[in-house]
Design a protein around this motif. Structure first.
Motif, PDB file in Angstrom:
ATOM      1  N   LEU A   1     -12.586   1.709  -4.644  1.00  0.00           N
ATOM      2  CA  LEU A   1     -12.451   1.666  -3.185  1.00  0.00           C
ATOM      3  C   LEU A   1     -11.692   0.418  -2.734  1.00  0.00           C
ATOM      4  CD1 LEU A   1     -15.970   2.927  -2.041  1.00  0.00           C
ATOM      5  CD2 LEU A   1     -13.790   4.147  -1.891  1.00  0.00           C
ATOM      6  N   ILE A   2     -11.931  -0.716  -3.402  1.00  0.00           N
ATOM      7  CA  ILE A   2     -11.220  -1.953  -3.043  1.00  0.00           C
ATOM      8  C   ILE A   2      -9.737  -1.817  -3.374  1.00  0.00           C
ATOM      9  CG2 ILE A   2     -10.932  -4.365  -3.715  1.00  0.00           C
ATOM     10  CD1 ILE A   2     -13.998  -4.507  -3.862  1.00  0.00           C
ATOM     11  N   ALA A   3      -9.434  -1.221  -4.530  1.00  0.00           N
ATOM     12  CA  ALA A   3      -8.030  -0.990  -4.887  1.00  0.00           C
ATOM     13  C   ALA A   3      -7.369  -0.053  -3.875  1.00  0.00           C
ATOM     14  CB  ALA A   3      -7.938  -0.408  -6.292  1.00  0.00           C
ATOM     15  N   ALA A   4      -8.100   0.991  -3.489  1.00  0.00           N
ATOM     16  CA  ALA A   4      -7.566   1.931  -2.502  1.00  0.00           C
ATOM     17  C   ALA A   4      -7.369   1.250  -1.148  1.00  0.00           C
ATOM     18  CB  ALA A   4      -8.514   3.120  -2.351  1.00  0.00           C
ATOM     19  N   LEU A   5      -8.287   0.347  -0.807  1.00  0.00           N
ATOM     20  CA  LEU A   5      -8.144  -0.397   0.446  1.00  0.00           C
ATOM     21  C   LEU A   5      -6.892  -1.266   0.414  1.00  0.00           C
ATOM     22  CD1 LEU A   5      -9.289  -1.217   3.197  1.00  0.00           C
ATOM     23  CD2 LEU A   5     -10.634  -2.978   2.024  1.00  0.00           C
ATOM     24  N   GLY A   6      -6.630  -1.900  -0.739  1.00  0.00           N
ATOM     25  CA  GLY A   6      -5.406  -2.688  -0.881  1.00  0.00           C
ATOM     26  C   GLY A   6      -4.169  -1.830  -0.675  1.00  0.00           C
ATOM     27  N   GLY A   7      -4.177  -0.619  -1.252  1.00  0.00           N
ATOM     28  CA  GLY A   7      -3.061   0.301  -1.058  1.00  0.00           C
ATOM     29  C   GLY A   7      -2.918   0.723   0.387  1.00  0.00           C
TER      30      GLY A   7
ATOM     31  N   HIS B   1       0.126   0.108   2.883  1.00  0.00           N
ATOM     32  CA  HIS B   1       0.736   1.284   3.514  1.00  0.00           C
ATOM     33  C   HIS B   1       0.872   1.066   5.020  1.00  0.00           C
ATOM     34  CE1 HIS B   1       1.736   5.503   4.108  1.00  0.00           C
ATOM     35  NE2 HIS B   1       0.763   5.606   4.993  1.00  0.00           N
ATOM     36  N   TRP B   2      -0.171   0.542   5.647  1.00  0.00           N
ATOM     37  CA  TRP B   2      -0.124   0.252   7.084  1.00  0.00           C
ATOM     38  C   TRP B   2       0.933  -0.797   7.415  1.00  0.00           C
ATOM     39  CZ3 TRP B   2      -6.145  -0.140   7.780  1.00  0.00           C
ATOM     40  CH2 TRP B   2      -6.669   1.152   7.972  1.00  0.00           C
ATOM     41  N   LEU B   3       1.107  -1.762   6.489  1.00  0.00           N
ATOM     42  CA  LEU B   3       2.084  -2.825   6.714  1.00  0.00           C
ATOM     43  C   LEU B   3       3.512  -2.375   6.424  1.00  0.00           C
ATOM     44  CD1 LEU B   3       0.160  -5.867   5.156  1.00  0.00           C
ATOM     45  CD2 LEU B   3       0.490  -5.362   7.590  1.00  0.00           C
ATOM     46  N   GLY B   4       3.654  -1.168   5.875  1.00  0.00           N
ATOM     47  CA  GLY B   4       4.987  -0.651   5.565  1.00  0.00           C
ATOM     48  C   GLY B   4       5.593  -1.228   4.303  1.00  0.00           C
ATOM     49  N   VAL B   5       4.750  -1.744   3.396  1.00  0.00           N
ATOM     50  CA  VAL B   5       5.248  -2.305   2.140  1.00  0.00           C
ATOM     51  C   VAL B   5       5.675  -1.169   1.216  1.00  0.00           C
ATOM     52  CG1 VAL B   5       4.660  -3.677   0.101  1.00  0.00           C
ATOM     53  CG2 VAL B   5       3.760  -4.319   2.348  1.00  0.00           C
ATOM     54  N   PRO B   6       6.861  -1.244   0.612  1.00  0.00           N
ATOM     55  CA  PRO B   6       7.285  -0.194  -0.317  1.00  0.00           C
ATOM     56  C   PRO B   6       6.325  -0.073  -1.500  1.00  0.00           C
ATOM     57  CG  PRO B   6       9.141  -1.578   0.314  1.00  0.00           C
ATOM     58  CD  PRO B   6       7.903  -2.250   0.834  1.00  0.00           C
ATOM     59  N   ALA B   7       6.176   1.171  -2.014  1.00  0.00           N
ATOM     60  CA  ALA B   7       5.273   1.441  -3.141  1.00  0.00           C
ATOM     61  C   ALA B   7       3.882   0.891  -2.863  1.00  0.00           C
ATOM     62  CB  ALA B   7       5.837   0.858  -4.430  1.00  0.00           C
TER      63      ALA B   7
END
Length: 349
Positions: A12-18, A22-28
């Motif tokens: 869940l923490i890894a998914a939260l990081g993703g 994603h919200w910040l618009g970071v590629p990949a």
């Protein structure tokens, strides 16, 4: 229940990081965000090893997703790749030589250790050879893992800056028809079987490769159409991010501090050489510079081919180059290190 809950929390923490990336618009975002989130979680001391079954599931899903990009048109385009692959072989030698020179002349490493740390990718093979040859495994692992981590964190943004990358803000496969349950089962089960065969043959990343081959053949022949459901494919990326983060655990801080400058210098000179060869190869193959950059980037087979898929690049072009590099390194490296160590022993006598 405690091991299960510990796994669930770190996923869940890894998914939260993703999700944050994603919200910040970071590629990949789902790969790099998960890797960074899981790495930070590892610093708390509460992280637990990712079960092999989950890592294999991530590789299986990602391989199936990558193979969906292989169309008859893409296969026909492979006729442009021989010249690029020749440059790849030369480029691997040049990248390794430049990084080795930095580590031996600037950082004062032994040549055999420097060669092992400088080999672009094939980490499992490198560490196996290092352990067998009684090399400085911890320092070599730091240099290799630093290179992979920086590539995962920064390369997507660099690709976007070049003006390429058409899938940076979307989930993998979003907007495309989804595979039928029967087709998906055929690819995943076939990928597992083929992966088991590759594992017996000591092929690198066997599950990822097995699923990729199975999916590529199925889609390339038109027998299967559609993509892995985007939510499932994204879950695979989160697990791969966890898998990458694990490589940074259990490294002592003193060793990390001592090897950091060596890792930074080795990565920088290697990446400059890789970019030069990537530009030439992209021109010869008729692909974008972004495709060439990811294909020649000195990272791991799994991470770089998945990254190509996430960024909307050509996973066939990128994957072939990294597979050729990986297999070549696996065949040559043990003999090269053995020769270097025999040469050093003879000089000492």
């Amino acid at each position: 229940m405690r091991p299960f809950l510990a796994q669930l929390v770190q996923i869940l923490i890894a998914a939260l990081g993703g999700l944050v990336f994603h919200w910040l618009g970071v590629p990949a975002a789902w790969l790099s965000g998960a890797a960074i989130g899981a790495t930070l979680w590892g610093l708390t001391g509460w992280a637990v090893p990712l079960p092999r079954a989950l890592a294999d599931a991530a590789m299986l899903i990602s391989g199936a997703a990558m193979g969906a990009a292989v169309t008859p048109e893409a296969i026909a385009a492979m006729g442009r790749y021989p010249g690029s692959l020749v440059l790849l072989v030369i480029g691997v030698v040049a990248i390794s030589a430049a990084s080795t020179a930095w580590l031996t002349r600037i950082s004062g490493w032994r040549r055999a250790d420097a060669v092992l740390a400088s080999v672009p990718g094939a980490l499992s093979t490198v560490l196996a050879v290092a352990a067998e040859r009684k090399a400085e495994v911890a320092s070599i692992a730091i240099v290799q893992n630093f290179r992979l981590f920086v590539l995962i964190a920064l390369l997507p943004s660099l690709v976007v800056l070049t003006g390429d990358g058409g899938n940076t803000g979307a989930l993998i496969g979003e907007g495309f028809p989804v595979e039928s349950p029967g087709g998906m089962a055929f690819i995943l089960l076939g990928g597992l079987v083929l992966g088991a065969v590759f594992k017996q043959l000591k092929v690198a990343a066997p599950i990822l490769l097995g699923a990729t081959v199975m999916s590529s053949v199925s889609h390339g022949t038109g027998w299967v159409t559609g993509v892995i459901p985007p939510v499932i494919a994204t879950g695979g990326l989160v697990l791969i991010g966890l898998f990458i983060a694990e490589r940074f655990r259990n490294i002592q801080r003193a060793t990390l501090k001592r090897a950091f400058i060596a890792a930074l210098g080795s990565f920088t000179v290697g990446m400059v050489v890789a970019a030069l060869f990537a530009g030439m190869a992209a021109w010869i193959a008729g692909v974008s510079f972004a495709n060439g950059l990811v294909a020649f980037a000195p990272g791991g087979l799994e991470a770089m081919t998945v990254l190509a898929l996430i960024l909307g690049l050509d996973p066939l072009y990128v994957g072939i180059h990294h597979l050729v590099r990986f297999l070549g390194i696996g065949l040559v490296l043990p003999f090269l290190i053995g020769w270097l160590q025999r040469d050093r022993t003879a000089a000492a006598e």
